[in-house]
Write a protein that holds these residues in place. Structure first.
Motif, short mmCIF file in Angstrom:
data_model
loop_
_atom_site.label_atom_id
_atom_site.label_comp_id
_atom_site.label_asym_id
_atom_site.label_seq_id
_atom_site.Cartn_x
_atom_site.Cartn_y
_atom_site.Cartn_z
N ALA A 95 -5.51 0.81 8.61
CA ALA A 95 -4.34 1.64 8.90
C ALA A 95 -3.35 1.59 7.75
O ALA A 95 -3.27 0.58 7.03
CB ALA A 95 -3.68 1.16 10.19
N LEU A 96 -2.62 2.67 7.57
CA LEU A 96 -1.60 2.70 6.52
C LEU A 96 -0.52 1.67 6.83
O LEU A 96 -0.12 1.49 7.98
CB LEU A 96 -0.98 4.09 6.43
N GLY A 97 -0.07 0.97 5.80
CA GLY A 97 0.96 -0.05 5.96
C GLY A 97 2.31 0.57 6.28
O GLY A 97 2.51 1.78 6.16
N PRO A 98 3.28 -0.25 6.67
CA PRO A 98 4.60 0.26 7.04
C PRO A 98 5.32 0.97 5.91
O PRO A 98 6.23 1.75 6.16
CB PRO A 98 5.35 -1.01 7.48
N HIS A 99 4.92 0.70 4.68
CA HIS A 99 5.59 1.33 3.54
C HIS A 99 4.71 2.38 2.87
O HIS A 99 5.00 2.82 1.77
CB HIS A 99 6.00 0.26 2.52
N GLU A 100 3.65 2.79 3.56
CA GLU A 100 2.74 3.80 3.02
C GLU A 100 2.84 5.08 3.84
O GLU A 100 2.48 5.10 5.02
CB GLU A 100 1.28 3.31 3.08
N ARG A 160 -5.35 -8.40 4.66
CA ARG A 160 -4.47 -9.35 3.96
C ARG A 160 -4.16 -8.85 2.55
O ARG A 160 -3.03 -8.99 2.07
CB ARG A 160 -5.14 -10.72 3.91
N ASP A 161 -5.17 -8.28 1.88
CA ASP A 161 -4.94 -7.72 0.54
C ASP A 161 -3.90 -6.61 0.59
O ASP A 161 -3.01 -6.53 -0.26
CB ASP A 161 -6.25 -7.16 -0.04
N LEU A 162 -4.01 -5.74 1.59
CA LEU A 162 -3.08 -4.62 1.71
C LEU A 162 -1.67 -5.10 2.05
O LEU A 162 -0.68 -4.53 1.57
CB LEU A 162 -3.58 -3.63 2.77
N ASP A 163 -1.58 -6.16 2.85
CA ASP A 163 -0.26 -6.75 3.12
C ASP A 163 0.35 -7.30 1.83
O ASP A 163 1.56 -7.16 1.59
CB ASP A 163 -0.38 -7.87 4.16
N THR A 164 -0.49 -7.94 1.03
CA THR A 164 -0.01 -8.47 -0.25
C THR A 164 0.47 -7.34 -1.15
O THR A 164 1.50 -7.45 -1.82
CB THR A 164 -1.13 -9.26 -0.96
N LEU A 165 -0.28 -6.24 -1.17
CA LEU A 165 0.13 -5.09 -1.98
C LEU A 165 1.46 -4.53 -1.50
O LEU A 165 2.31 -4.13 -2.30
CB LEU A 165 -0.94 -4.01 -1.94
N ASP A 166 1.67 -4.49 -0.19
CA ASP A 166 2.96 -4.04 0.35
C ASP A 166 4.09 -4.94 -0.15
O ASP A 166 5.17 -4.46 -0.52
CB ASP A 166 2.93 -4.07 1.89
N ARG A 167 3.84 -6.26 -0.16
CA ARG A 167 4.88 -7.19 -0.62
C ARG A 167 5.17 -7.00 -2.11
O ARG A 167 6.32 -7.06 -2.54
CB ARG A 167 4.45 -8.64 -0.34
N GLN A 202 -7.64 0.27 -6.71
CA GLN A 202 -8.31 0.77 -5.52
C GLN A 202 -7.39 1.58 -4.62
O GLN A 202 -7.82 2.55 -3.99
CB GLN A 202 -8.93 -0.39 -4.74
N VAL A 203 -6.13 1.21 -4.53
CA VAL A 203 -5.22 1.89 -3.60
C VAL A 203 -4.49 3.06 -4.28
O VAL A 203 -4.39 4.15 -3.72
CB VAL A 203 -4.20 0.91 -3.00
N HIS A 204 -4.00 2.83 -5.50
CA HIS A 204 -3.19 3.85 -6.16
C HIS A 204 -3.93 4.60 -7.27
O HIS A 204 -3.47 5.65 -7.72
CB HIS A 204 -1.92 3.22 -6.75
#
Length: 266
Positions: A95-100, A160-167, A202-204
């Protein structure tokens, strides 16, 4: 379309579910900007695959350049009906993160396709609805197969990787005035440089440095429009010398910072 000056078009993404968007940039260059400052570029002769959810944004088109694009848009529920829930989940990922508000999944050269050729032809509007849908769904099938091949070659990012990217994203936005090179980010966020680069690739689809530059330019434009002086803005977005900001800003937007109008901050 062809605009004689830089053209911005507001757009609204409605609905409570994710949407898979495949944009074919047939000619010209444009970009999408979300209210959170993130941007996604569409380069000529490239297909960009992204995931969106409900939100607003802005499409920006270059001046004096013919723009021709074709977009395939399919909701998550429709995609699940077409290819099955498991395959759909594998393609869309977590799922898309809170800031995506969106996530770029892939960007690659446009491959020759009879269905794409038919859809971009002006005569497609003379075809009946069934024929148009056959070409659209066939093109979607081709792109999904290519996307799955690409995805299978990449190591999947975990939640966890995506959470880290959000941070990391939040840290960058909150510390634009600091020297945020890769070494600084790795030390501050506790990740290796290899993982840092993989997250952004991978994400951007771009490097951390390129992403940081886009954040700085977006923030600089906002501050200039609010009336801050070029020298003030330079320090706020991490440039020790205003001339360096001017050079970067001009390369990015095609005009100098001083040309951005705004009410002077007292």
């Amino acid at each position: 379309m062809t605009a004689h000056k830089i053209c911005a078009e507001l757009c609204q993404h409605e609905g409570a579910e994710r949407m898979l968007v495949i944009a074919f940039a047939l000619s010209g260059q444009s970009e999408f900007r979300c209210p959170k400052g993130r941007e996604m570029k569409f380069q000529p002769n490239q297909a960009t695959v992204s995931i969106f959810r409900e939100g607003q944004g802005q499409r920006v088109y270059a001046a004096d350049t013919p723009i021709q694009q074709l977009r395939l848009v399919v909701t998550e529920s429709a995609l699940a009906r077409f290819i099955g829930p498991q395959r759909c989940q594998g393609l869309l990922g977590s799922a898309l993160g809170p800031h995506e508000s969106f996530r770029q999944v892939a960007c690659c050269d446009i491959n020759p396709s009879e269905h794409l050729r038919r859809l971009k032809s002006p005569s497609i509007h003379q075809e009946d609805g069934l024929t148009q849908r056959i070409h659209a769904l066939s093109l979607l099938s081709e792109q999904l197969q290519a996307l799955e091949v690409t995805s299978s070659r990449q190591a999947k990012l975990t939640a966890r990787d995506l959470d880290t990217l959000d941070r990391i994203d939040l840290f960058m936005q909150s510390n634009l005035d600091k020297p945020l090179n890769n070494a600084y980010l790795c030390t501050a966020m506790g990740v290796s440089e290899y993982r840092l680069k993989e997250y952004f690739r991978q994400v951007h689809g771009i490097s951390p440095g390129r992403y940081l530059l886009e954040l700085r330019m977006t923030r600089a434009r906002e501050l200039l429009a609010a009336g801050y002086r070029v020298s003030e803005v330079a320090y706020k977005v991490g440039y020790q010398h205003p001339n360096n900001l001017t050079a970067a800003f001009t390369r990015r937007f095609g005009h100098t910072p001083k040309s951005v109008c705004g009410n002077r901050v007292v």
